[in-house]
Design an enzyme around this catalytic site. Structure first.
Site, mmCIF file in Angstrom:
data_model
loop_
_atom_site.group_PDB
_atom_site.id
_atom_site.type_symbol
_atom_site.label_atom_id
_atom_site.label_comp_id
_atom_site.label_asym_id
_atom_site.label_seq_id
_atom_site.Cartn_x
_atom_site.Cartn_y
_atom_site.Cartn_z
ATOM 1 N N ALA A 1 0.863 -1.178 0.000
ATOM 2 C CA ALA A 1 0.000 0.000 0.000
ATOM 3 C C ALA A 1 0.899 1.227 0.000
ATOM 4 C CB ALA A 1 -0.885 -0.016 1.241
ATOM 5 N N GLY B 1 0.786 -4.962 0.966
ATOM 6 C CA GLY B 1 -0.411 -5.041 0.131
ATOM 7 C C GLY B 1 -0.147 -5.727 -1.206
ATOM 8 N N GLU C 1 -0.503 -9.280 -0.476
ATOM 9 C CA GLU C 1 -1.931 -9.507 -0.213
ATOM 10 C C GLU C 1 -2.741 -9.477 -1.505
ATOM 11 O OE1 GLU C 1 -1.743 -6.298 2.671
ATOM 12 O OE2 GLU C 1 -2.538 -7.644 4.198
ATOM 13 N N GLU D 1 4.892 -4.943 7.134
ATOM 14 C CA GLU D 1 4.164 -3.852 7.822
ATOM 15 C C GLU D 1 4.650 -3.632 9.244
ATOM 16 O OE1 GLU D 1 2.772 -6.281 6.048
ATOM 17 O OE2 GLU D 1 1.180 -5.493 4.763
HETATM 18 N N1 CAA Z 1 4.639 3.228 -0.621
HETATM 19 C C1 CAA Z 1 5.029 4.405 -1.163
HETATM 20 N N2 CAA Z 1 6.163 4.540 -1.860
HETATM 21 C C2 CAA Z 1 6.956 3.474 -1.997
HETATM 22 C C3 CAA Z 1 6.612 2.220 -1.436
HETATM 23 C C4 CAA Z 1 5.398 2.125 -0.730
HETATM 24 N N3 CAA Z 1 4.949 0.973 -0.214
HETATM 25 N N4 CAA Z 1 7.590 1.333 -1.731
HETATM 26 C C5 CAA Z 1 8.510 2.014 -2.445
HETATM 27 N N5 CAA Z 1 8.122 3.295 -2.609
HETATM 28 C C6 CAA Z 1 8.829 4.364 -3.315
HETATM 29 C C7 CAA Z 1 10.014 4.877 -2.498
HETATM 30 O O1 CAA Z 1 9.587 5.812 -1.544
HETATM 31 C C8 CAA Z 1 10.860 5.484 -3.590
HETATM 32 O O2 CAA Z 1 10.305 6.717 -3.952
HETATM 33 P P1 CAA Z 1 11.289 8.023 -4.131
HETATM 34 O O3 CAA Z 1 12.157 7.656 -5.298
HETATM 35 O O4 CAA Z 1 10.333 9.129 -4.416
HETATM 36 O O5 CAA Z 1 12.050 8.149 -2.863
HETATM 37 C C9 CAA Z 1 10.642 4.527 -4.764
HETATM 38 O O6 CAA Z 1 9.418 3.835 -4.503
HETATM 39 C C10 CAA Z 1 11.732 3.499 -4.920
HETATM 40 O O7 CAA Z 1 11.873 2.840 -3.673
HETATM 41 P P2 CAA Z 1 13.293 2.629 -2.965
HETATM 42 O O8 CAA Z 1 14.199 3.755 -3.268
HETATM 43 O O9 CAA Z 1 13.030 2.353 -1.517
HETATM 44 O O10 CAA Z 1 13.785 1.319 -3.732
HETATM 45 P P3 CAA Z 1 14.762 0.187 -3.202
HETATM 46 O O11 CAA Z 1 15.044 -0.687 -4.376
HETATM 47 O O12 CAA Z 1 15.905 0.756 -2.459
HETATM 48 O O13 CAA Z 1 13.903 -0.648 -2.119
HETATM 49 C C11 CAA Z 1 11.924 -1.791 -1.311
HETATM 50 C C12 CAA Z 1 12.782 -1.379 -2.534
HETATM 51 C C13 CAA Z 1 12.700 -2.777 -0.446
HETATM 52 C C14 CAA Z 1 10.672 -2.445 -1.856
HETATM 53 C C15 CAA Z 1 11.598 -0.535 -0.476
HETATM 54 O O14 CAA Z 1 11.073 0.463 -1.343
HETATM 55 C C16 CAA Z 1 10.568 -0.780 0.604
HETATM 56 O O15 CAA Z 1 10.901 -1.297 1.652
HETATM 57 N N6 CAA Z 1 9.286 -0.380 0.355
HETATM 58 C C17 CAA Z 1 8.237 -0.469 1.349
HETATM 59 C C18 CAA Z 1 7.743 -1.881 1.500
HETATM 60 C C19 CAA Z 1 6.661 -1.936 2.553
HETATM 61 O O16 CAA Z 1 6.878 -1.628 3.710
HETATM 62 N N7 CAA Z 1 5.438 -2.346 2.154
HETATM 63 C C20 CAA Z 1 4.298 -2.431 3.025
HETATM 64 C C21 CAA Z 1 3.453 -1.193 2.886
HETATM 65 S S1 CAA Z 1 2.168 -1.116 4.111
HETATM 66 C C22 CAA Z 1 0.945 -2.097 3.503
HETATM 67 O O17 CAA Z 1 1.041 -2.658 2.422
HETATM 68 C C23 CAA Z 1 -0.273 -2.207 4.363
HETATM 69 C C24 CAA Z 1 -1.230 -3.262 3.922
HETATM 70 O O18 CAA Z 1 -1.278 -4.346 4.445
HETATM 71 C C25 CAA Z 1 -2.213 -3.010 2.854
#
Ligand code: CAA
Length: 294
Positions: free
Chosen positions: A102, A145, A148, A168
């Site tokens: 998400a 998400g 999911e 999460e």
């Molecule tokens: N939401 C918003 N933006 C996101 C995102 C997310 N879930 N995942 C990645 N992005 C964005 C980053 O902020 C970044 O944007 P900017 O260039 O503007 O800074 C861009 O995508 C590229 O991401 P990274 O620079 O972090 O890329 P990376 O290759 O270094 O890392 C990753 C990749 C490991 C997937 C890392 O981006 C990450 O950990 N993302 C979050 C994963 C996460 O926590 N997901 C769970 C979300 S909560 C949820 O999903 C609730 C639910 O149950 C519905």
């Protein structure tokens, strides 16, 4: 309704069947006068163009599932479900990310009153409610998400580079779109608990071993493998496929005895259809069945 690809002309569709994926997207845009989606691309693939493909297309955010994107997915599913030619649907992303979860930045300032009052994320369930079979073709990250969303689909195919996880916990929340419930039914309590509590991802190969995904493919062949599977499913009676999907899904919802009864009654109901008669007659006459989805 932004449903540009399915409104494209038949000529364009058959011409495009032989083009590369990206060429197809571009040409579909040209072939249609309908407006396109902002965060997804929708087209129909396969020799009979009877497999709907929804490609998540928010590359800069690794396909983070913002509200607008998920509403577009719902709209696309509405249209693909109405399309009588479509026998299966694929949801896929890019080679780097199926979806990284998400949209955290969008959620960052949400309040309890707001998410509770608005039943935040409840509309995502549209994917699990699709009557047609939905195949997730997962390359790269399927986190939060994203994992999911894949689990809301009926079958998951994974590229060798796929990573599935529920991270999460690391951002102070818990899975909110089925992760704590569907994961446990798919891979059992201990592994589901480990994934949800540590937040650490598993590889495509582990996911296959655990039964989360049905098959691992080379990343570049993933979508075409999913389309092949979709075509096979679409070659059957759409009516009977929907009944079969409904019956398999009962196993998630009911006791064994209730599920067995549901299956038996659904099996009996197939005898009220023309396609059941046609399928068995075709077998006896040593010919291919001509299903009419009735
Ligand atoms: N939401 C918003 N933006 C996101 C995102 C997310 N879930 N995942 C990645 N992005 C964005 C980053 O902020 C970044 O944007 P900017 O260039 O503007 O800074 C861009 O995508 C590229 O991401 P990274 O620079 O972090 O890329 P990376 O290759 O270094 O890392 C990753 C990749 C490991 C997937 C890392 O981006 C990450 O950990 N993302 C979050 C994963 C996460 O926590 N997901 C769970 C979300 S909560 C949820 O999903 C609730 C639910 O149950 C519905």
């Amino acid at each position: 309704m932004a449903y540009f690809c399915l409104n494209a002309s038949k000529i364009a569709v058959s011409f495009l069947a032989n083009q590369s994926h990206s060429a197809r997207f571009a040409a579909y845009r040209l072939a249609s006068t309908a407006p396109s989606y902002q965060h997804i691309v929708v087209d129909k693939q396969g020799a009979k163009t009877n497999v709907g493909v929804i490609t998540l297309n928010r590359p800069k955010a690794l396909n983070a599932l913002c509200d607008a994107l998920m509403r577009e997915v719902s709209d696309a599913l509405d249209d693909l479900e109405k399309d009588k030619d479509v026998g299966a649907v694929i949801i896929t992303g890019s080679e780097k990310a199926f979806a990284a979860g998400a949209d955290i930045k969008e959620m960052q300032n949400n309040t309890f009153a707001g998410v509770y009052g608005g039943n935040f994320l409840s509309h995502w369930n549209r994917v699990a409610q699709c009557k047609k079979p939905v195949i997730a073709a997962v390359n790269g990250y399927a986190l939060g998400g994203g994992c999911e969303l894949a689990m809301m689909c009926d079958i998951i195919l994974a590229g060798e580079n796929a990573r599935f996880g529920q991270p999460e916990i690391a951002i102070g929340t818990i899975p909110g779109a089925g992760g704590t419930q569907r994961l446990i039914r798919s891979i059992g309590k201990s592994k589901a608990m480990e994934m949800c509590l540590t937040g650490l991802p598993i590889t495509a190969q582990e996911a296959e071993k655990l039964g989360l995904v049905s098959r691992v493919c080379a990343p570049k062949e993933l979508v075409s493998e999913a389309v092949k599977m979709g075509e096979k499913i679409a070659s059957h009676s759409k009516l009977i496929v929907a009944m079969c999907k409904e019956s398999v899904n009962q196993a998630y919802e009911t006791t064994l005895q209730e599920g067995l009864l549901f299956e038996k009654r659904t099996f009996h109901t197939t005898f009220a259809t023309s396609d059941r008669k046609e399928g068995m007659t075709a077998f006896a006459e040593k010919r291919s069945p001509n299903f009419t989805d009735s």
